[in-house]
Write an enzyme that holds these catalytic residues in place. Structure first.
Site, PDB file in Angstrom:
ATOM      1  N   HIS A   1       0.829  -1.213   0.000  1.00  0.00           N
ATOM      2  CA  HIS A   1       0.000   0.000   0.000  1.00  0.00           C
ATOM      3  C   HIS A   1       0.865   1.266   0.000  1.00  0.00           C
ATOM      4  CE1 HIS A   1      -3.396  -2.637   0.974  1.00  0.00           C
ATOM      5  NE2 HIS A   1      -2.604  -3.175   1.890  1.00  0.00           N
TER       6      HIS A   1
ATOM      7  N   LYS B   1      17.621  20.645 -11.400  1.00  0.00           N
ATOM      8  CA  LYS B   1      16.857  19.433 -11.654  1.00  0.00           C
ATOM      9  C   LYS B   1      17.656  18.367 -12.410  1.00  0.00           C
ATOM     10  CE  LYS B   1      13.010  18.671 -11.355  1.00  0.00           C
ATOM     11  NZ  LYS B   1      11.972  19.160 -12.295  1.00  0.00           N
TER      12      LYS B   1
ATOM     13  N   GLU C   1      10.163   7.595 -17.088  1.00  0.00           N
ATOM     14  CA  GLU C   1       8.922   8.313 -17.367  1.00  0.00           C
ATOM     15  C   GLU C   1       8.418   8.010 -18.779  1.00  0.00           C
ATOM     16  OE1 GLU C   1       9.385  12.183 -14.401  1.00  0.00           O
ATOM     17  OE2 GLU C   1       9.735  12.430 -16.544  1.00  0.00           O
TER      18      GLU C   1
END
Length: 460
Positions: free
Chosen positions: A158, A285, A292
């Site tokens: 979970h 970044k 992705e």
């Protein structure tokens, strides 16, 4: 301007130019050209073998088709939209090379069984290539696993901390997924490797052909037993797209984990410059583009599976032009799966590094050892459900006090239950928590070592 009719004298006028473009498939089915040539060579050999054409004519056709192949490979043969599809393009060029004998190639054959044969030859070849990509992916997973048997990583259910794991055990889960993918493709190949050649348009042919002869030449395992089924079946394509979709599911799940692990919130892995990009506006970044993109490309393969199912669901027997729409989805899925497997293999091999110190810290900062406290009591005669409730209360009070289980004193442990001794601290240490799970298939170090040894034998 009108297009020259391709069809028989049944038609008095040519197709409207826009309809000709709409109808044409040469822009994408050119992908099948070498498979079309191979299938046509087998058909020509069969025609000669059965006496339908002379041996000299058969040899001329086979030789001429090979010349077409070489012209295509060398960039000299580039059929355009006027050819409509790859089958007509090859036959037209063959006739230009060998003369009228080229017009005999299509004897006892329809485009319907021809395209079915080409597609199966193509997909059979691509399945083997994808299986090799899967083996390379599995090899990298095994390499990393072997180096990280005793590296610990939090395990989740979970998306909540559950129990610590061997990092190797975590990676071997993906190895097993890929193994099922490899096996599943092999099973799909059994349905791909059936020859429809000789089924004709839908009803077979009046010529004395030998379908088993062409099947043997093309290394098919068997032939379709029903001509209607042979020209209209696309179950094999649906099965392949399903298998491709499951491969993408597995790659996407791993991608999602890598994306999470690379985030500042997890910090389990560091992305290397060779497999990451930066932001156009935020100089700090480092983006996980590879996982992705894999996660995003998964949707397009799912889409091709859905499209194929929708195409097939309402088609009456036998062949319908709708089936022209099967190819682009198959081609794109093949290319997408291969590209994603290659990219993820490179990412794992050289594009990320596990932060072992961070992982070692991560498995000490939660209550993932709570089950082991319950097991400790159960091993000393306390009914497990009772032990479970005791530990639940301990976790609750520890959270309130800002403590972890490892921070409790022996006196506090014994106030909870008199069965606790000093060995509780060993029992709840992350390394022991992992090592103790030595059941078959578990995360215990000995089990993981055995799993790696077994996995190595699977990919030989």
């Amino acid at each position: 301007m009108t297009e020259k009719p391709t069809w028989s004298q049944r038609f008095e006028t040519a197709l409207h130019p826009a309809i000709a473009r709409f109808n044409a498939s040469i822009s994408f089915d050119i992908e099948l050209i070498e498979y079309d040539i191979t299938g046509s060579q087998a058909h020509a050999q069969m025609l000669a073998h059965t006496g339908i054409i002379s041996p000299e004519e058969g040899e001329a056709l086979v030789t001429g088709l090979e010349k077409v192949r070489q012209e295509y490979r060398q960039g000299q043969f580039k059929p355009g939209i006027d050819a409509e599809d790859v089958h007509f393009a090859v036959e037209k060029r063959l006739t230009e090379i060998v003369g009228d004998v080229g017009k005999k190639l299509h004897t006892a054959r329809s485009r319907n069984d021809q395209v079915g044969t080409d597609t199966r030859l193509y997909l059979r070849d691509q399945i083997q290539q994808i299986r090799q990509y899967l083996r390379e992916f599995q090899t990298v997973l095994l390499d990393i696993a072997e180096q990280n048997v005793e590296t610990l990583i939090p395990g989740y259910t979970h998306l909540q901390r559950a129990q610590p794991l061997s990092l190797a055990h975590h990676l071997l889960a993906y190895f097993q997924m890929a193994q099922r993918d490899w096996e599943r493709l092999g099973d799909v190949d059994k349905r791909v490797n059936i020859s429809p050649l000789g089924c004709g348009a839908l009803a077979g042919t009046t010529f004395p052909i030998d379908r088993h002869y062409t099947a043997a030449l093309l290394h098919f395992d068997s032939v379709y037993a029903n001509s209607l089924d042979g020209v209209s079946d696309r179950d094999f394509a649906i099965e392949f797209l399903c298998a491709a979709s499951i491969i993408m599911v597995h790659l996407s799940r791993l991608s999602e984990e890598v994306i999470l692990w690379a985030s500042e919130e997890f910090r389990f892995v560091t992305l290397k410059d060779s497999c990451a990009t930066g932001s156009s506006i935020m100089p700090q970044k480092k983006n996980p583009d590879v996982p992705e993109l894999v996660r995003g490309k998964t949707g397009r393969v799912f889409g091709h599976l859905q499209a194929m199912l929708v195409i097939m669901k309402g088609l009456p027997l036998a062949y319908n032009k709708d089936l022209q729409e099967d190819k682009e989805g198959i081609f794109d899925s093949v290319n997408t799966v291969k590209a994603c497997l290659e990219a993820m293999t490179i990412l794992l091999r050289e594009g990320l590094e596990f932060r072992t110190q961070r992982l070692a810290q991560a498995v000490t900062e939660d209550f993932a050892n709570a089950t082991d406290v319950a097991d400790y009591l159960a091993a000393r005669g306390v009914p497990f459900r009772e032990a479970y409730n005791i530990v639940g209360k301990v976790v609750k009070t520890s959270i309130a006090a800002g403590k972890l289980l490892k921070d409790l004193t022996l006196e506090e442990w014994q106030q909870i239950h008199p069965s606790f001794e000093t060995d509780i601290y060993v029992a709840i240490s992350p390394r022991q928590v992992v090592a103790a799970r030595n059941s078959y298939g578990g995360t215990g170090f000995e089990q993981v070592k055995q799993a790696i040894a077994t996995a190595k034998t699977q990919i030989l």
